[in-house]
Write a protein that holds these residues in place. Structure first.
Motif, PDB file in Angstrom:
ATOM      1  N   ALA A  56       0.637  -1.202   0.000  1.00  0.00           N
ATOM      2  CA  ALA A  56      -0.066  -0.114  -0.002  1.00  0.00           C
ATOM      3  C   ALA A  56       0.761   1.398   0.051  1.00  0.00           C
ATOM      4  O   ALA A  56       1.992   1.210   0.516  1.00  0.00           O
ATOM      5  N   ALA A  57       0.409   2.270  -0.648  1.00  0.00           N
ATOM      6  CA  ALA A  57       1.008   3.400  -0.756  1.00  0.00           C
ATOM      7  C   ALA A  57      -0.246   4.578  -0.252  1.00  0.00           C
ATOM      8  O   ALA A  57      -0.960   4.877  -0.963  1.00  0.00           O
ATOM      9  N   VAL A  58       0.088   5.062   1.078  1.00  0.00           N
ATOM     10  CA  VAL A  58      -0.924   5.743   1.631  1.00  0.00           C
ATOM     11  C   VAL A  58      -0.225   6.897   2.630  1.00  0.00           C
ATOM     12  O   VAL A  58       0.839   7.000   2.906  1.00  0.00           O
ATOM     13  N   ASP A  59      -1.183   8.038   2.642  1.00  0.00           N
ATOM     14  CA  ASP A  59      -0.985   9.144   3.697  1.00  0.00           C
ATOM     15  C   ASP A  59      -0.570   8.413   5.083  1.00  0.00           C
ATOM     16  O   ASP A  59      -1.159   7.464   5.343  1.00  0.00           O
ATOM     17  N   ALA A  60      -0.035   9.263   6.032  1.00  0.00           N
ATOM     18  CA  ALA A  60       0.338   8.952   7.261  1.00  0.00           C
ATOM     19  C   ALA A  60      -1.034   8.512   8.084  1.00  0.00           C
ATOM     20  O   ALA A  60      -1.156   7.314   8.924  1.00  0.00           O
ATOM     21  N   ASP A  61      -2.181   9.205   8.111  1.00  0.00           N
ATOM     22  CA  ASP A  61      -3.455   8.908   8.656  1.00  0.00           C
ATOM     23  C   ASP A  61      -3.966   7.491   8.148  1.00  0.00           C
ATOM     24  O   ASP A  61      -4.926   7.265   8.810  1.00  0.00           O
ATOM     25  N   LYS A  62      -3.538   7.039   7.130  1.00  0.00           N
ATOM     26  CA  LYS A  62      -4.221   5.759   6.708  1.00  0.00           C
ATOM     27  C   LYS A  62      -3.164   4.664   6.831  1.00  0.00           C
ATOM     28  O   LYS A  62      -3.546   3.481   6.682  1.00  0.00           O
ATOM     29  N   ALA A  63      -2.192   4.808   7.614  1.00  0.00           N
ATOM     30  CA  ALA A  63      -0.913   3.762   7.381  1.00  0.00           C
ATOM     31  C   ALA A  63      -1.641   2.560   8.167  1.00  0.00           C
ATOM     32  O   ALA A  63      -1.133   1.597   8.102  1.00  0.00           O
ATOM     33  N   GLU A  64      -2.056   2.941   9.663  1.00  0.00           N
ATOM     34  CA  GLU A  64      -2.419   1.816  10.533  1.00  0.00           C
ATOM     35  C   GLU A  64      -3.464   0.982   9.782  1.00  0.00           C
ATOM     36  O   GLU A  64      -3.472  -0.285  10.172  1.00  0.00           O
ATOM     37  N   GLU A  65      -4.447   1.638   9.302  1.00  0.00           N
ATOM     38  CA  GLU A  65      -5.700   0.907   8.555  1.00  0.00           C
ATOM     39  C   GLU A  65      -4.888  -0.057   7.427  1.00  0.00           C
ATOM     40  O   GLU A  65      -5.234  -1.124   7.228  1.00  0.00           O
ATOM     41  N   ALA A  66      -4.056   0.767   6.820  1.00  0.00           N
ATOM     42  CA  ALA A  66      -3.370  -0.037   5.485  1.00  0.00           C
ATOM     43  C   ALA A  66      -2.522  -1.402   6.129  1.00  0.00           C
ATOM     44  O   ALA A  66      -2.451  -2.482   5.451  1.00  0.00           O
ATOM     45  N   ALA A  67      -1.858  -1.317   7.123  1.00  0.00           N
ATOM     46  CA  ALA A  67      -1.143  -2.194   7.521  1.00  0.00           C
ATOM     47  C   ALA A  67      -1.989  -3.509   8.297  1.00  0.00           C
ATOM     48  O   ALA A  67      -1.587  -4.603   7.948  1.00  0.00           O
ATOM     49  N   ALA A  68      -3.016  -2.937   8.628  1.00  0.00           N
ATOM     50  CA  ALA A  68      -3.999  -4.069   9.279  1.00  0.00           C
ATOM     51  C   ALA A  68      -4.590  -4.885   8.233  1.00  0.00           C
ATOM     52  O   ALA A  68      -4.802  -5.989   8.442  1.00  0.00           O
ATOM     53  N   LEU A  69      -4.902  -4.013   7.289  1.00  0.00           N
ATOM     54  CA  LEU A  69      -5.437  -4.678   5.759  1.00  0.00           C
ATOM     55  C   LEU A  69      -4.215  -5.966   5.377  1.00  0.00           C
ATOM     56  O   LEU A  69      -4.730  -6.859   5.039  1.00  0.00           O
ATOM     57  N   LEU A  70      -3.034  -5.470   5.494  1.00  0.00           N
ATOM     58  CA  LEU A  70      -1.915  -6.164   4.730  1.00  0.00           C
ATOM     59  C   LEU A  70      -1.839  -7.409   5.725  1.00  0.00           C
ATOM     60  O   LEU A  70      -1.651  -8.587   5.152  1.00  0.00           O
ATOM     61  N   THR A  71      -2.036  -7.316   6.859  1.00  0.00           N
ATOM     62  CA  THR A  71      -1.559  -8.287   7.845  1.00  0.00           C
ATOM     63  C   THR A  71      -2.828  -9.149   8.276  1.00  0.00           C
ATOM     64  O   THR A  71      -2.611 -10.548   8.279  1.00  0.00           O
ATOM     65  N   GLU A  72      -3.776  -8.560   8.417  1.00  0.00           N
ATOM     66  CA  GLU A  72      -5.076  -9.295   8.840  1.00  0.00           C
ATOM     67  C   GLU A  72      -6.138  -9.486   7.681  1.00  0.00           C
ATOM     68  O   GLU A  72      -7.056 -10.518   7.969  1.00  0.00           O
ATOM     69  N   GLY A  73      -6.132  -8.790   6.624  1.00  0.00           N
ATOM     70  CA  GLY A  73      -7.052  -8.855   5.643  1.00  0.00           C
ATOM     71  C   GLY A  73      -8.195  -7.973   5.872  1.00  0.00           C
ATOM     72  O   GLY A  73      -8.379  -7.327   6.914  1.00  0.00           O
ATOM     73  N   GLY A  74      -9.568  -8.087   5.284  1.00  0.00           N
ATOM     74  CA  GLY A  74     -10.809  -7.297   5.305  1.00  0.00           C
ATOM     75  C   GLY A  74     -10.790  -6.547   4.308  1.00  0.00           C
ATOM     76  O   GLY A  74     -10.271  -6.816   3.296  1.00  0.00           O
ATOM     77  N   ALA A  75     -11.651  -5.731   4.262  1.00  0.00           N
ATOM     78  CA  ALA A  75     -12.232  -4.750   3.190  1.00  0.00           C
ATOM     79  C   ALA A  75     -11.236  -3.611   3.349  1.00  0.00           C
ATOM     80  O   ALA A  75     -10.446  -3.386   4.092  1.00  0.00           O
ATOM     81  N   ILE A  76     -11.161  -3.017   1.868  1.00  0.00           N
ATOM     82  CA  ILE A  76     -10.085  -2.033   1.557  1.00  0.00           C
ATOM     83  C   ILE A  76     -10.666  -0.678   2.239  1.00  0.00           C
ATOM     84  O   ILE A  76     -11.950  -0.297   2.132  1.00  0.00           O
ATOM     85  N   PRO A  77      -9.797  -0.145   3.196  1.00  0.00           N
ATOM     86  CA  PRO A  77     -10.321   1.010   3.772  1.00  0.00           C
ATOM     87  C   PRO A  77     -10.902   2.086   2.899  1.00  0.00           C
ATOM     88  O   PRO A  77     -10.460   2.254   1.810  1.00  0.00           O
ATOM     89  N   GLU A  78     -11.962   3.037   3.390  1.00  0.00           N
ATOM     90  CA  GLU A  78     -12.499   4.140   2.653  1.00  0.00           C
ATOM     91  C   GLU A  78     -11.303   4.960   2.232  1.00  0.00           C
ATOM     92  O   GLU A  78     -10.458   5.405   3.009  1.00  0.00           O
ATOM     93  N   GLY A  79     -11.356   5.497   1.036  1.00  0.00           N
ATOM     94  CA  GLY A  79     -10.364   6.548   0.402  1.00  0.00           C
ATOM     95  C   GLY A  79      -9.138   5.888  -0.091  1.00  0.00           C
ATOM     96  O   GLY A  79      -8.209   6.407  -0.835  1.00  0.00           O
TER      97      GLY A  79
END
Length: 390
Positions: free
Chosen positions: A103-126
């Motif tokens: 993922a390539a994201v702004d800092a405010d999305k980094a934690e959500e993106a990391a969780a997505l990559l490690t745990e899966g789930g839906a693509i975060p909004e934005g």
């Protein structure tokens, strides 16, 4: 680096030139070694080559002053994907099967993106999910080919196939017939052997230089078959050193100049030594200096024609049309000429082999001249474009 990304994508989508260089965080601890190094180490090299100065393991800490590039190390990424990710924003890169791996994201999305990559789930909004083919072009101008960028899972079971695919990806698409069809299988084995033992590309190039000199000495004395064995060995190592540099990401400007300088300079000396050797074995050419002038002069003129084509049309002569790429397989360059010399030596007529090289050099010069004339005519309709890019 990508040859096609030359614009800024939107915040809703993807790529912005103004966002500045990101920091990279590697997720996971894949235990499978790749080309003699850990996957994380190779990712670090790839990221730094893409202009990402800071690369560290993911710890959960977020730096609010930077975009974040998050990458799983249990997958292998084509260099063009890493380069385009380094310039991306608000993107999640997925495998063709839809699994998020970077993922390539702004800092405010980094934690959500990391969780997505490690745990899966839906693509975060934005954020928007893209597959490799949607992020990067399949056309690679530097390697003269069109090939979909790879993104491969890395496990002990997939490792052999991954290394084969990476090795194939390091090959130029337009080259001579020996390099394209004969050397790949053995070169893969030797490249893997060198990588696992930490042998550098420059060390391989030094060995190839030694073979250049030994082959020349053998030709000079008329020891044609032994000289050819060393000459073919040199051409093989010339394949290995470049592939080793690309798959281990250890290419340097100095190494590139060293390798290509040897490639450029040595063929005329081999031809000169061969002609001298003909006299040593009682098969002197009646017009030896004329033949040498044709072969060496033709070699130089062909190189000048290639440079002229680039200067006039901003394109390599061998990648303009399908015919031009096909003719590169057999044009009078080192390896095709060595085939002619080898046949001549094997049948006991090394003199005829050299004469064949001279005639083939003249024929190739004529073909390249026609190519340039045709390109001048075609340019009237607009800039030339490689058939590989269309």
């Amino acid at each position: 680096m990508s040859d096609v990304v030359d614009h800024a994508w939107t915040d809703e989508g993807d790529l912005v030139e103004s966002a500045g260089p990101p920091i990279a965080r590697i997720l996971g601890a894949c235990p499978v070694p790749l080309w003699g190094m850990s996957s994380a180490e190779r990712l670090t090299r790839s990221l730094r080559r893409a202009g990402v100065a800071e690369v560290q393991p993911w710890t959960g800490a977020v730096d609010l002053g930077h975009r974040h590039l998050l990458v799983r190390d249990d997958h292998v990424f084509d260099a063009v994907l890493i380069a385009d990710l380094a310039r991306a924003r608000n993107l999640v890169l997925t495998t063709e099967a839809g699994r998020p791996v970077a993922a390539a994201v702004d800092a405010d999305k980094a934690e959500e993106a990391a969780a997505l990559l490690t745990e899966g789930g839906a693509i975060p909004e934005g954020l928007r999910a893209v597959a490799p083919g949607a992020l990067s072009s399949a056309y690679n101008n530097a390697l003269r080919k069109r090939e979909a960028p790879y993104l491969l899972p890395l496990t002990a079971e997939t490792l052999p196939a991954v290394e084969r695919r990476m090795f194939a990806g390091s090959y130029k698409g337009v080259t001579d017939l020996v390099t394209k069809y004969v050397w790949p299988a053995p070169a893969l084995r030797v490249t893997r052997w060198c990588a696992q033992r930490g042998i550098t590309p420059n060390a391989v190039t030094w060995l190839s230089l030694a073979l250049v000199l030994l082959a020349m000495a053998a030709f000079w004395h008329g020891w044609f078959l032994s000289g050819l064995a060393m000459a073919w060995g040199m051409t093989f190592l010339d394949t290995v050193d470049g592939k080793l540099a690309r798959v281990t990401l250890t290419a340097t400007k100095l190494g590139n100049v060293f390798d290509h300088g040897i490639d450029l300079v040595h063929p005329p000396f081999w031809y000169w030594a061969w002609i001298v050797g003909l006299g040593a074995v009682g098969l002197p050419l009646a017009d030896a200096w004329l033949v040498l002038s044709v072969v060496v002069g033709g070699y130089i003129l062909q190189r000048l024609q290639e440079g002229l084509f680039i200067a006039l049309f901003k394109l390599e002569i061998h990648i303009w049309r399908r015919f031009d790429s096909w003719f590169r397989l057999i044009t009078a360059r080192r390896n095709p000429n060595l085939i002619l010399l080898t046949i001549g030596a094997l049948v006991g007529r090394p003199d005829v082999g050299m004469l064949a090289v001279a005639w083939w050099t003249v024929a190739s010069l004529l073909v390249h001249t026609v190519q340039i004339v045709q390109a001048l005519g075609a340019r009237r309709s607009g800039p030339l474009q490689s058939w590989l890019a269309r």
